[in-house]
Structures are given as C-alpha cells and as structure tokens.
Design an enzyme around this catalytic site. Sequence first.
Site, PDB file in Angstrom:
ATOM      1  N   GLY A  79       0.937  -1.149  -0.059  1.00  0.00           N
ATOM      2  CA  GLY A  79      -0.022   0.125   0.172  1.00  0.00           C
ATOM      3  C   GLY A  79       0.939   1.334   0.081  1.00  0.00           C
TER       4      GLY A  79
ATOM      5  N   GLN B  35       3.166   9.852   0.966  1.00  0.00           N
ATOM      6  CA  GLN B  35       4.557   9.328   1.128  1.00  0.00           C
ATOM      7  C   GLN B  35       5.362   9.487  -0.065  1.00  0.00           C
ATOM      8  OE1 GLN B  35       2.500   5.245   2.151  1.00  0.00           O
ATOM      9  NE2 GLN B  35       4.510   5.070   2.944  1.00  0.00           N
TER      10      GLN B  35
ATOM     11  N   CYS C 111       5.976  -0.315   7.009  1.00  0.00           N
ATOM     12  CA  CYS C 111       5.597   0.868   6.019  1.00  0.00           C
ATOM     13  C   CYS C 111       6.789   1.263   5.246  1.00  0.00           C
ATOM     14  CB  CYS C 111       5.487   2.121   6.986  1.00  0.00           C
ATOM     15  SG  CYS C 111       4.927   3.651   6.214  1.00  0.00           S
ATOM     16  N   LEU C 112       6.483   1.618   4.042  1.00  0.00           N
ATOM     17  CA  LEU C 112       7.670   2.011   3.209  1.00  0.00           C
ATOM     18  C   LEU C 112       8.297   3.075   3.456  1.00  0.00           C
ATOM     19  CD1 LEU C 112       6.058   1.242  -0.208  1.00  0.00           C
ATOM     20  CD2 LEU C 112       7.792  -0.042   0.778  1.00  0.00           C
TER      21      LEU C 112
ATOM     22  N   HIS D   8      -4.266   1.870   7.867  1.00  0.00           N
ATOM     23  CA  HIS D   8      -2.765   2.426   8.119  1.00  0.00           C
ATOM     24  C   HIS D   8      -2.467   3.533   6.947  1.00  0.00           C
ATOM     25  CE1 HIS D   8       1.700   1.505   8.019  1.00  0.00           C
ATOM     26  NE2 HIS D   8       1.540   2.177   6.689  1.00  0.00           N
ATOM     27  N   GLU D   9      -3.023   3.325   5.715  1.00  0.00           N
ATOM     28  CA  GLU D   9      -2.971   4.442   4.571  1.00  0.00           C
ATOM     29  C   GLU D   9      -3.659   5.539   4.948  1.00  0.00           C
ATOM     30  OE1 GLU D   9      -0.568   3.888   2.824  1.00  0.00           O
ATOM     31  OE2 GLU D   9      -0.432   1.582   3.162  1.00  0.00           O
TER      32      GLU D   9
ATOM     33  N   HIS E 214      -1.983   7.834   7.037  1.00  0.00           N
ATOM     34  CA  HIS E 214      -0.774   8.657   6.405  1.00  0.00           C
ATOM     35  C   HIS E 214      -1.342  10.105   5.745  1.00  0.00           C
ATOM     36  CE1 HIS E 214       2.926   6.294   6.010  1.00  0.00           C
ATOM     37  NE2 HIS E 214       2.169   5.190   5.778  1.00  0.00           N
TER      38      HIS E 214
HETATM   39 NI    NI Z   1       2.736   3.328   5.543  1.00  0.00          NI
END
Ligand code: NI
Length: 176
Positions: free
Chosen positions: A46, A51, A92-93, A134-135, A138
């Site tokens: 995701g 991000q 998380c990226l 989670h997204e 962000h």
């Molecule tokens: Ni993330």
Amino acid sequence: MALLPILSYPDPRLRTIAEPVKDVNDEIRVLIDDMFETMYDAQGIGLAATQVDRHIQLIVMDLSEDKNEPMVFINPKVTPLIEDKKPYEEGCLSVPDVYDKVERPTKVRIEALDADGQKIDKEVEGLLAVCIQHEMDHLNGVIFVDYLSRLKQTRARDKVRKVIKARGKQPQPVKR
Ligand code: NI
C-alpha cells in the site's frame, strides 16, 4: 511511468494533512500509475500519496500474491464497524525494516472513489481493513510508529537512518 522518491520517517512532510481530490482526471491517473510502479518496485502492499510528497487524498494498494489486483481509493472515508481491536504486525515503506504490532478494528466500511471517479462503498475485514486504516493515517499525517512507545520510536528512527545510509552505499540501479 516513473518511480517516485518515498519520504522516510521522521521527515516532517509526512505530517502534512492531505487535501481532497477535486477532479479525478488524467493528471491524477498518471500519479496513480507512478504510485503503483513505485509501490511494486519497493515491494509494498500500500502507498499513500503523502509518502511521495503529494498531499492529496489518494491511496493505492495491492494485497494479492501475484501483484495483479490493484486498488485505488480517492477521497476515502473509513468507518470502523466493530469496536473490537486486534493486533496486526505492520510495516511501512516510509519506515523501512521496522515492523511492530498495532491494534485496530478489524472490520471497516470504506467509501471512496476509484480511478474512474466511480463510487466505492464496501465493508471489508482482515488485511484490507488494517491496510486501509494504515494508509488513511498517512493522509492525516499519522505514521504507525506513533502508536508505539517512545523507546520504540527512537529505535525506529535509528533503524531508518541506518537503512537509508546503507542504501546510499549500494550501487543504485538505473531508474527512470
Ligand atoms: Ni505506511
């Protein structure tokens, strides 16, 4: 298509609150394509526009094994459908190589638009329910490590710094 740089924790730009998308147009669809390419390249499931330093309410996701089920959520609204929370190991990226358990409701309703501007309204459970929350965080400037202890946050910061430094030393593949 292009790979986009992913912001890393604790970059303050990750704290920006995303604005709603006014018009689902070709410009947005180009960004969506780039975000998918970036997410697949980084082996993520995701990615929120936040991000990649684009502060609009846009999320891409693909939870399938074969990476052939892309999902797009524009201007998403997520409502928990049960109070019961369960822990799930998240990563998380933007926080590479850091994984920890976060508790979230495991059933939610997602209302959003897709890449064609069509309405999505569905009730989801399990990984998709966890991932969309989670997204969504962000888009609201929240990162999953915010739910962890101060000590774990400090460790996460150190870990990310090391990972980024190590990446810098590796020969980088040519990316367009
Ligand atoms: Ni993330």
